[in-house]
Enzyme design. Structure first.
Site, PDB file in Angstrom:
ATOM      1  N   LYS A   8       0.814  -1.223   0.000  1.00 37.73           N
ATOM      2  CA  LYS A   8       0.000   0.000   0.000  1.00 37.73           C
ATOM      3  C   LYS A   8       0.843   1.267   0.000  1.00 37.73           C
ATOM      4  CE  LYS A   8      -3.154  -3.011   0.150  1.00 37.73           C
ATOM      5  NZ  LYS A   8      -3.686  -3.509  -1.122  1.00 37.73           N
ATOM      6  N   GLU A  22      -2.483   7.650   7.954  1.00 39.44           N
ATOM      7  CA  GLU A  22      -3.409   8.433   7.132  1.00 39.44           C
ATOM      8  C   GLU A  22      -4.343   9.209   8.030  1.00 39.44           C
ATOM      9  OE1 GLU A  22      -4.158   5.637   3.168  1.00 39.44           O
ATOM     10  OE2 GLU A  22      -5.804   6.046   4.524  1.00 39.44           O
ATOM     11  N   HIS A  62     -15.914  -4.981   7.203  1.00 37.08           N
ATOM     12  CA  HIS A  62     -15.178  -5.029   5.931  1.00 37.08           C
ATOM     13  C   HIS A  62     -15.659  -6.115   4.976  1.00 37.08           C
ATOM     14  CE1 HIS A  62     -12.885  -2.071   7.952  1.00 37.08           C
ATOM     15  NE2 HIS A  62     -12.405  -2.920   8.838  1.00 37.08           N
ATOM     16  N   ARG A  77      -8.060  -7.910  -9.287  1.00 38.32           N
ATOM     17  CA  ARG A  77      -8.786  -9.141  -9.602  1.00 38.32           C
ATOM     18  C   ARG A  77     -10.199  -8.796 -10.063  1.00 38.32           C
ATOM     19  NH1 ARG A  77      -9.356  -8.405  -3.973  1.00 38.32           N
ATOM     20  NH2 ARG A  77     -11.535  -8.002  -3.481  1.00 38.32           N
TER      21      ARG A  77
HETATM   22  C1  MV4 Z   1      -9.945   4.356   6.133  1.00 47.91           C
HETATM   23  C2  MV4 Z   1     -11.101   4.846   6.768  1.00 47.91           C
HETATM   24  C3  MV4 Z   1     -11.079   6.143   7.203  1.00 47.91           C
HETATM   25  N1  MV4 Z   1      -9.979   6.890   7.018  1.00 47.91           N
HETATM   26  N2  MV4 Z   1      -8.880   5.142   5.973  1.00 47.91           N
HETATM   27  C4  MV4 Z   1     -11.417  -0.168   5.673  1.00 47.91           C
HETATM   28  C5  MV4 Z   1     -10.973  -1.212   4.709  1.00 47.91           C
HETATM   29  C6  MV4 Z   1      -9.733  -0.713   4.082  1.00 47.91           C
HETATM   30  N3  MV4 Z   1      -9.803  -0.900   2.660  1.00 47.91           N
HETATM   31  C7  MV4 Z   1      -9.655   0.720   4.459  1.00 47.91           C
HETATM   32  N4  MV4 Z   1     -10.733   1.017   5.333  1.00 47.91           N
HETATM   33  C8  MV4 Z   1     -10.917   2.274   5.818  1.00 47.91           C
HETATM   34  N5  MV4 Z   1      -9.875   3.107   5.675  1.00 47.91           N
HETATM   35  C9  MV4 Z   1      -8.913   6.381   6.418  1.00 47.91           C
HETATM   36  N6  MV4 Z   1      -7.831   7.149   6.255  1.00 47.91           N
HETATM   37  C10 MV4 Z   1     -12.192   4.016   6.918  1.00 47.91           C
HETATM   38  C11 MV4 Z   1     -12.106   2.715   6.451  1.00 47.91           C
HETATM   39  C12 MV4 Z   1     -13.277   1.926   6.643  1.00 47.91           C
HETATM   40  C13 MV4 Z   1     -14.015   1.475   5.569  1.00 47.91           C
HETATM   41  C14 MV4 Z   1     -13.642   1.719   4.252  1.00 47.91           C
HETATM   42  C15 MV4 Z   1     -14.374   1.235   3.189  1.00 47.91           C
HETATM   43  C16 MV4 Z   1     -15.534   0.506   3.454  1.00 47.91           C
HETATM   44  C17 MV4 Z   1     -15.911   0.252   4.727  1.00 47.91           C
HETATM   45  C18 MV4 Z   1     -15.165   0.716   5.805  1.00 47.91           C
HETATM   46  C19 MV4 Z   1     -15.573   0.438   7.100  1.00 47.91           C
HETATM   47  C20 MV4 Z   1     -14.835   0.894   8.142  1.00 47.91           C
HETATM   48  C21 MV4 Z   1     -13.671   1.623   7.921  1.00 47.91           C
END
Ligand code: MV4
Length: 501
Positions: A116, A200, A235, A292
Site C-alpha cells: 500500500k 493516514e 469489511h 482481480r
Molecule cells: C480508512 C477509513 C477512514 N480513514 N482510511 C477499511 C478497509 C480498508 N480498505 C480501508 N478502510 C478504511 N480506511 C482512512 N484514512 C475508513 C475505512 C473503513 C471502511 C472503508 C471502506 C468501506 C468500509 C469501511 C468500514 C470501516 C472503515
C-alpha cells in the site's frame, strides 16, 4: 490463442467464469478439493481434477498442484476467480514461467498495488488524490508524532502489506500513538511477515465507492463507472449498487479519469478495481486497488452491458479492447445482495450444512449467480457464500422494489441464511433514500436485528409466514429421503443433457 481454461476456484465464481468460457467456445477445466467432489463447478466443467484435501492451503492455494494439473490436461490459461490465488504475484509469475496464460494482471502490477505504501507513491506521482498522510513507512516515534501534528487527529495506522481492513488502528489521542503503532506493527508482522506501517488522516463516516477498470496489453485503459459498496459489515460487503446515489455526473467523470490514471501508473492490464473513500462533501481519496475480478462485478456488467470475464479473456489473449470510453454509458440501476449461509441474529455465525430445499427467484430483471442445489452440503472449509442476487431496473426505486420482491421469492431451508436480513434493508429509509454510508448497518441495528421482523405490511403476515415455514420444515423432514434421491436425479439429467449435446 486460449482454447482451454482451468478455473482455479470453486463455488459460484467458478461457475460464473465457466459460463463465459462456454459462450466463447472454450473448454473448461475444474479443480476440486475433497469437500467439493459434489460441487456444481465440478459438474459444470468439461473436465474436473482432484487437487487435494479440503483445507484451501492444501487445495485451492496449492500452486504446485494446480500448475501440475494445468500441464497434464493441456490447459493454456488459468482463471483464478476472486480470493485464493487471484492476487498472488508468485502464482501470476509461475504461470508465466510455465508458459500458461494467467487471466489476470502481471506479477509487477500485483506487487505494486499489493504494497500500500508503494501504491500510494504511484498514485501521488500520477496525480490521483490519496488520503493525507505519510509518504514512506514510519521509522520512528518522533516521525509519527511529527505526522500527527501536521495532519491532525484522528488518524489511522495501516499496515503496508494489509488491505481490506486488516492491520488497521484508529488513533484519537496523541498519547495513544506509540502503543497503536506497536500493536499495528506486531499484527502486520504476524499476519503478513512485513511490519511496515503508515499513517493516514481518518475520514469519518466515509462512503466506499470503487471504479471498475479494464486495460489491454497495448496501453488502452477504460473505466466502467462505479459501484457503491458502503453497505458492509466488518469489511465484508453486504449490498452493492450502481450508479452510486451519492455521485454527481461531474464527480463521477473526474473519479473515472483518476481511476484510469491509477491503473496506467502501474502499467496495469486486465480487469481491476480502484477503491476510493468519499466523504459527505464529495472529497474523494484513493484507498487501494484490487487486482482481480470482484464479487460484485455483475452489477457493472448489467448497467454497462459488458461481460467482464470475456473481456478478461480477450485481454489475456493479447487482443485490443474494442470498447471505447466515449461510447460507454450507465443504463438503469443494478443492485446486488450477497446471500450467505449464516445466522444474522447470532453475530453472523456461519451456518454450513445440507440444503434441504431451495427455490431461486426468477422473473424480469433478475440475475442469479449461485452454485448450491437441493441435497448439496455447504462445506465448513470455505466462505459460506451461497449466491448473489442481482436485479436491474430502469430506476433505483424500481430496482429496490424488485430486489425486495426477489428476496421474498427466495426460499432456502436446511441452513440459516441472510435472506430476511437483506429484505429488511430494502425497507429502511436510509437505504431507500440512498443516504447511507459505511456505518449504515450499525446505525440501523435496532431495526435489522429485531426479532421477529414486522415489516411494512403487518404482523399477521409475519405470523403466517412463520407458520408456513414451520409446515415447510415438517414437509421437508418427511421428504428427506426423496430430497436425497433428487441429487442423483440431478446427476442423471445432467448426464442426459451432456449426451444430447
Ligand atoms: C480508512 C477509513 C477512514 N480513514 N482510511 C477499511 C478497509 C480498508 N480498505 C480501508 N478502510 C478504511 N480506511 C482512512 N484514512 C475508513 C475505512 C473503513 C471502511 C472503508 C471502506 C468501506 C468500509 C469501511 C468500514 C470501516 C472503515
Amino acid at each position: 490463442m486460449i482454447k482451454k481454461v482451468l478455473v482455479a476456484n470453486r463455488g459460484e465464481i467458478a461457475v460464473r467464469v465457466m459460463r463465459s468460457c462456454r459462450e466463447m467456445g472454450l473448454v473448461t477445466v475444474a479443480v476440486f478439493s475433497d469437500a467439493d467432489r459434489k460441487s456444481l463447478h465440478v459438474r459444470y466443467a468439461d473436465e474436473a481434477y482432484h487437487i487435494g484435501p479440503s483445507p484451501s492451503v492444501q487445495s485451492y492455494l496449492n500452486i504446485e498442484k494446480i500448475i501440475e494439473v494445468a500441464k497434464k490436461c493441456g490447459a493454456d490459461a488459468i482463471h483464478p476467480g476472486y480470493g485464493f490465488l487471484s492476487e498472488n504475484k508468485k502464482f501470476s509469475q509461475r504461470c508465466a514461467d510455465e508458459g500458461i496464460i494467467f487471466i489476470g494482471p502481471s506479477p509487477q502490477a500485483i506487487s505494486a498495488m499489493g504494497d500500500k505504501i508503494t501504491a500510494r507513491k504511484h498514485m501521488m506521482k500520477a496525480g490521483v488524490p490519496v488520503v493525507p498522510g505519510t509518504e514512506n513507512k514510519i521509522t520512528s516515534e518522533e516521525e509519527a508524532i511529527q505526522t500527527i501534528t501536521e495532519i491532525g487527529l484522528p488518524v489511522m495506522i495501516k499496515a503496508s502489506a494489509g488491505g481490506g481492513g486488516k492491520g488497521m488502528r484508529l488513533v484519537h489521542k496523541k498519547s495513544e500513538i506509540v502503543s497503536a503503532i506497536r500493536a499495528a506493527r506486531s499484527e502486520a508482522h504476524t499476519a503478513f511477515g512485513d511490519d511496515a506501517v503508515y499513517i493516514e488522516k481518518y475520514i469519518d463516516s466515509p462512503h466506499h465507492i470503487e471504479f471498475q477498470i479494464l486495460a489491454d496489453k497495448h496501453g488502452h485503459t477504460i473505466h466502467l463507472f462505479e459501484r457503491e459498496c458502503s453497505v458492509q459489515r466488518r469489511h465484508q460487503k453486504v449490498i452493492e449498487e450502481t450508479p452510486s446515489p451519492l455521485l454527481t455526473p461531474e464527480i463521477r467523470e473526474e473519479m473515472g479519469r483518476h481511476a484510469v490514471n491509477a491503473a496506467k501508473a502501474v502499467n496495469y492490464y486486465g480487469a481491476g478495481t480502484i477503491e476510493f473513500i468519499v466523504d459527505d462533501n464529495l472529497n474523494y481519496y484513493f484507498l487501494e486497488m484490487n487486482t482481480r475480478l470482484q464479487v460484485e462485478h455483475p452489477i457493472t456488467e448489467r448497467v454497462v452491458g459488458v461481460d467482464l470475464v470475456k473481456e478478461q479473456i480477450r485481454i489475456a489473449n493479447g487482443e485490443h479492447l474494442k470498447l471505447k470510453q466515449e461510447e460507454l454509458r450507465q443504463f438503469g440501476h443494478a443492485i446486488e445482495c450477497r446471500i450467505y449461509a449464516e445466522d444474522t441474529n447470532n453475530n453472523f455465525m456461519p451456518s454450513p450444512g445440507l440444503i434441504r430445499h431451495i427455490s431461486e427467484p426468477l422473473g424480469l430483471g433478475v440475475r442469479y449467480d449461485g452454485y448450491v442445489y437441493e441435497g448439496y452440503e455447504i462445506p465448513i472449509y470455505y466462505d459460506p457464500l451461497i449466491s448473489k442476487l442481482i436485479v436491474w431496473a430502469q430506476t433505483r426505486e424500481e430496482a429496490i422494489r424488485r430486489m425486495r420482491r426477489a428476496l421474498h421469492e427466495y426460499k432456502i431451508t436446511g441452513v440459516k441464511t441472510s435472506i430476511k436480513f437483506l429484505a429488511r434493508i430494502m425497507d429502511i429509509p436510509d437505504f431507500k433514500n440512498g443516504t447511507y454510508n459505511t456505518h449504515f448497518i450499525e446505525n440501523n441495528s435496532d431495526i435489522l436485528f429485531q426479532d421477529p421482523y414486522c415489516g411494512e405490511r403487518c404482523e399477521t403476515l409475519a405470523i403466517i409466514s412463520t407458520f408456513i415455514d414451520y409446515l415447510d420444515k415438517i414437509e421437508m423432514k418427511k421428504n428427506e429421503q426423496a430430497s436425497r434421491n433428487s441429487v442423483s436425479n440431478w446427476k442423471e439429467s445432467g448426464k442426459r443433457k451432456a449426451l444430447r449435446n
